[in-house]
Design an enzyme around this catalytic site. Structure first.
Site, PDB file in Angstrom:
ATOM      1  N   GLY A 260       0.835  -1.196   0.000  1.00  0.00           N
ATOM      2  CA  GLY A 260       0.000   0.000   0.000  1.00  0.00           C
ATOM      3  C   GLY A 260       0.864   1.237   0.000  1.00  0.00           C
TER       4      GLY A 260
ATOM      5  CB  CYS B 253       5.452  -4.074   0.287  1.00  0.00           C
ATOM      6  SG  CYS B 253       6.287  -2.516   0.013  1.00  0.00           S
ATOM      7  CE1 TYR B 254       1.068   1.003   5.556  1.00  0.00           C
ATOM      8  CE2 TYR B 254      -0.568  -0.770   5.507  1.00  0.00           C
ATOM      9  CZ  TYR B 254      -0.123   0.451   6.012  1.00  0.00           C
ATOM     10  OH  TYR B 254      -0.867   1.095   6.964  1.00  0.00           O
TER      11      TYR B 254
ATOM     12  CG  HIS C  21       5.711  -5.833  -4.409  1.00  0.00           C
ATOM     13  ND1 HIS C  21       4.439  -5.640  -3.910  1.00  0.00           N
ATOM     14  CD2 HIS C  21       6.417  -4.721  -4.109  1.00  0.00           C
ATOM     15  CE1 HIS C  21       4.380  -4.454  -3.331  1.00  0.00           C
ATOM     16  NE2 HIS C  21       5.562  -3.872  -3.433  1.00  0.00           N
TER      17      HIS C  21
ATOM     18  CD  GLU D 171       2.693  -8.480  -5.191  1.00  0.00           C
ATOM     19  OE1 GLU D 171       3.417  -9.252  -4.537  1.00  0.00           O
ATOM     20  OE2 GLU D 171       2.474  -7.310  -4.853  1.00  0.00           O
TER      21      GLU D 171
ATOM     22  CB  SER E 209     -21.983  -7.538 -25.488  1.00  0.00           C
ATOM     23  OG  SER E 209     -20.845  -8.285 -25.082  1.00  0.00           O
ATOM     24  N   GLY E 210     -21.427  -9.930 -27.820  1.00  0.00           N
ATOM     25  CA  GLY E 210     -20.358 -10.288 -28.737  1.00  0.00           C
ATOM     26  C   GLY E 210     -19.059 -10.481 -27.972  1.00  0.00           C
ATOM     27  N   GLY E 211     -19.038 -10.010 -26.720  1.00  0.00           N
ATOM     28  CA  GLY E 211     -17.832 -10.125 -25.909  1.00  0.00           C
ATOM     29  C   GLY E 211     -17.772 -11.432 -25.132  1.00  0.00           C
ATOM     30  CB  VAL E 212     -14.867 -12.914 -23.338  1.00  0.00           C
ATOM     31  CG1 VAL E 212     -14.562 -14.186 -22.590  1.00  0.00           C
ATOM     32  CG2 VAL E 212     -13.948 -12.749 -24.519  1.00  0.00           C
ATOM     33  CG  ASP E 213     -16.547 -10.159 -19.792  1.00  0.00           C
ATOM     34  OD1 ASP E 213     -15.607 -10.936 -20.063  1.00  0.00           O
ATOM     35  OD2 ASP E 213     -16.400  -8.942 -19.612  1.00  0.00           O
ATOM     36  CB  SER E 214     -22.367 -11.114 -22.478  1.00  0.00           C
ATOM     37  OG  SER E 214     -21.869 -11.017 -23.791  1.00  0.00           O
TER      38      SER E 214
ATOM     39  CE  LYS F 124     -12.358  -9.730 -21.241  1.00  0.00           C
ATOM     40  NZ  LYS F 124     -13.527  -8.823 -21.230  1.00  0.00           N
TER      41      LYS F 124
END
Ligand code: XMP
Length: 507
Positions: A53, A80-81, A167, A169, A221-226, A363
């Site tokens: 942070g 870290c923090y 870090h 990550e 929508s044509g997108g991945v999520d929907s 995603k």
């Protein structure tokens, strides 16, 4: 379900920590640092990670977790923090570092029993800190150091509390994933059962329970999520799901056809609404205005379709984890830079109950789930595309001719990227039509036509981005082809701005 929680102290890397843990097939959730010890007990995590942070642990507004956190009998890893918090709360000492350290540092692991098991004695780590430890709290031992941080890793093995100044990550830290794995498996005792298959199985069961004999509507929508949302709900309740695809006339080339091909076997209604959107957008040039009009028109069209379907109880939405944590983040939701109108406002107006089956996923995890569900690769691998579509990539007025121009240029750009093997190496690539015309010469004739921008960016989540270093030869080929093959565009420029300070889209 075994899980690890990350207490968020506002680090730019908090989401990354969760993703790295999940890559180890351990479910990981981000929670605000203000949770109480009782909240944590209820969540029953196998481990707790304290994120980094921007604050200093001694500053007046320093975010401090519940004191009891070290007495829950749950292993803790401070990063870290997070490490400095352990020191402050457990009686160590933290000082403004003489040398602030950002970037690579050479770490020496003095003890490789648990956290650093399986690693060499020396490796490169990524630092990003102003303060550092000058005294180890009682009961702790030092596990490692760097040239500028004499105490770069500590542990209280009895209470299973660990702290790192660097870090693990970030990709620049060597063995970073292994450190998180050692924490999750060796120290917390996780076994890594969280797979896409497991996710599908449990979500399908949950959706079935929630929906019962009801009906669900889902906007594609044509997108991945929907797409993944619809496929999950379909797997759970089959024909109780009704999908609606609103063709706004502002989609990418072949997008509507691909949706139809992939979801034709569902209850799917395709609404050709291009003319309606065009009429509503006539003469509008302001980006936010465009978004508002498109959002409203979309809701009108969707609402009409919903009524035509009849009684629907639930609305399935492809909300992702980053949207969820945005609203519970450390300091509250960040400022709105662009209003993102997709189906926002729908649930309120139609009194739907919401189903958000991918709201815990990032995603790339949504893509993995999509693969398990058998969604075609071209749909899953498609670059993100804004809800308002080409409208925010046509600067100035939106006309059928200009939509056509930019769609063609975009398709050609994408085709060349795919041929050159660059499509999957960038986060997003697209063409933008500028609002002014430029002078050119073609053959012996003077031209005065439109100019387009090519934008290609690398990014992990769309929050920050850098312009993609596409090879000059590739850019040259794309520029030549667009100018030669698409009548009406006589100049191509390449966008070399990063985000921040730019944004990915131009409007
Ligand atoms: P910016 O331009 O804000 O974009 O850097 C970040 C990501 O969001 C997408 N984007 C949108 N998505 N509705 C959406 O659904 C919008 O109005 C919108 N504006 C930007 C953008 O394509 C990028 O992936």
């Amino acid at each position: 379900m075994e899980k690890i929680i990350v207490l968020d102290f506002g680090s730019q890397y908090t989401q990354l920590i969760a993703r790295r843990v999940r890559e180890q097939r351990v479910f990981c959730e981000i929670v605000p640092f203000r949770v109480t010890a009782d909240d944590i007990r209820r969540m029953a995590p196998k481990g707790i990670i304290l994120s980094g942070g921007p604050a200093s642990v001694y500053s007046e507004n320093a975010p401090i977790p519940p004191r009891d956190i070290f007495n829950l009998g749950i292993p803790v890893l401070g990063i870290c923090y997070g490490l400095q918090l352990i020191a402050r709360l457990e009686g160590g000492e933290v000082d403004r570092a003489a040398a602030r350290e950002f970037g690579k540092a050479a770490f020496t692991a003095e003890d490789r029993d648990d956290l650093f098991r399986g690693m060499p004695e020396k490796f490169s780590v990524w630092m990003s800190h102003g303060d550092h430890l000058t005294a180890i709290p009682g009961g702790f031992v030092r596990l490692g150091h760097t040239p500028n941080a004499g105490i770069a890793a500590i542990a209280d093995r009895g209470r299973r509390i660990f702290g790192l100044q660097f870090h693990p990550e970030v990709a620049h830290t060597e063995n970073g994933s292994l450190i998180l794995r050692n924490f999750a498996f060796g120290i917390c005792g996780c076994s890594g059962q969280w797979t896409p298959e497991h996710f599908v199985e449990t979500s399908v069961r949950k959706i079935r329970e929630q929906v019962g004999a009801g009906t669900v509507i889902c906007g594609l929508s044509g997108g991945v999520d929907s797409a993944v949302t619809a496929a999950l709900v379909h797997q759970a309740v089959g024909d109780q799901l009704f999908c609606v695809f609103v063709d706004t006339g502002l989609m990418r080339q072949n997008e509507a056809e691909e949706v139809q091909a992939a979801f034709g076997r569902f209850n799917l209604r395709v609404v050709q609404a291009g003319r309606l959107f065009l009429a509503a957008l006539a003469g509008v040039t302001d980006p936010e205005q465009k978004r508002k009009i498109i959002g409203k028109t979309f809701i009108d069209v969707f609402e009409k379709e919903a009524h035509a379907i009849g009684r629907t109880d639930f609305l399935a939405q492809g909300t992702l984890y980053p949207d969820v944590i945005e609203s519970v983040s450390t300091w509250g939701p960040s400022v709105t830079i662009k209003s993102h109108h997709n189906v926002g406002g729908l649930p309120e107006r139609l009194r739907f109950k919401l189903i958000e089956p991918v709201r815990e996923l990032f995603k790339d995890e949504v893509r993995e789930v999509g693969r398990v569900l058998g969604i075609p690769g071209n749909l899953l691998g498609r670059h993100p595309f804004p809800g308002p579509g080409l409208a925010v990539r046509i600067l100035g007025e939106i006309t059928p001719e200009r939509i056509d121009l930019i769609r063609q240029a975009d398709a050609l750009f994408i085709e060349e990227l795919k041929t050159a093997g660059w499509y999957d190496r960038v986060w997003q690539a697209f063409a933008v039509l500028l609002p002014s015309r430029t002078v050119g010469v073609m053959g012996d004739e003077r031209t005065y036509e439109q100019a387009a921008v090519l934008r290609a960016v690398t990014s992990v989540d769309g929050m920050t981005a850098d312009w993609a270093r596409l090879p000059y030869d590739l850019l040259a080929r794309i520029s030549n082809r667009i100018i030669n093959e698409i009548r009406g565009i006589n100049r191509i420029v390449y966008d070399i701005s990063s985000k921040p300070p730019g944004t990915i889209e131009w409007e």
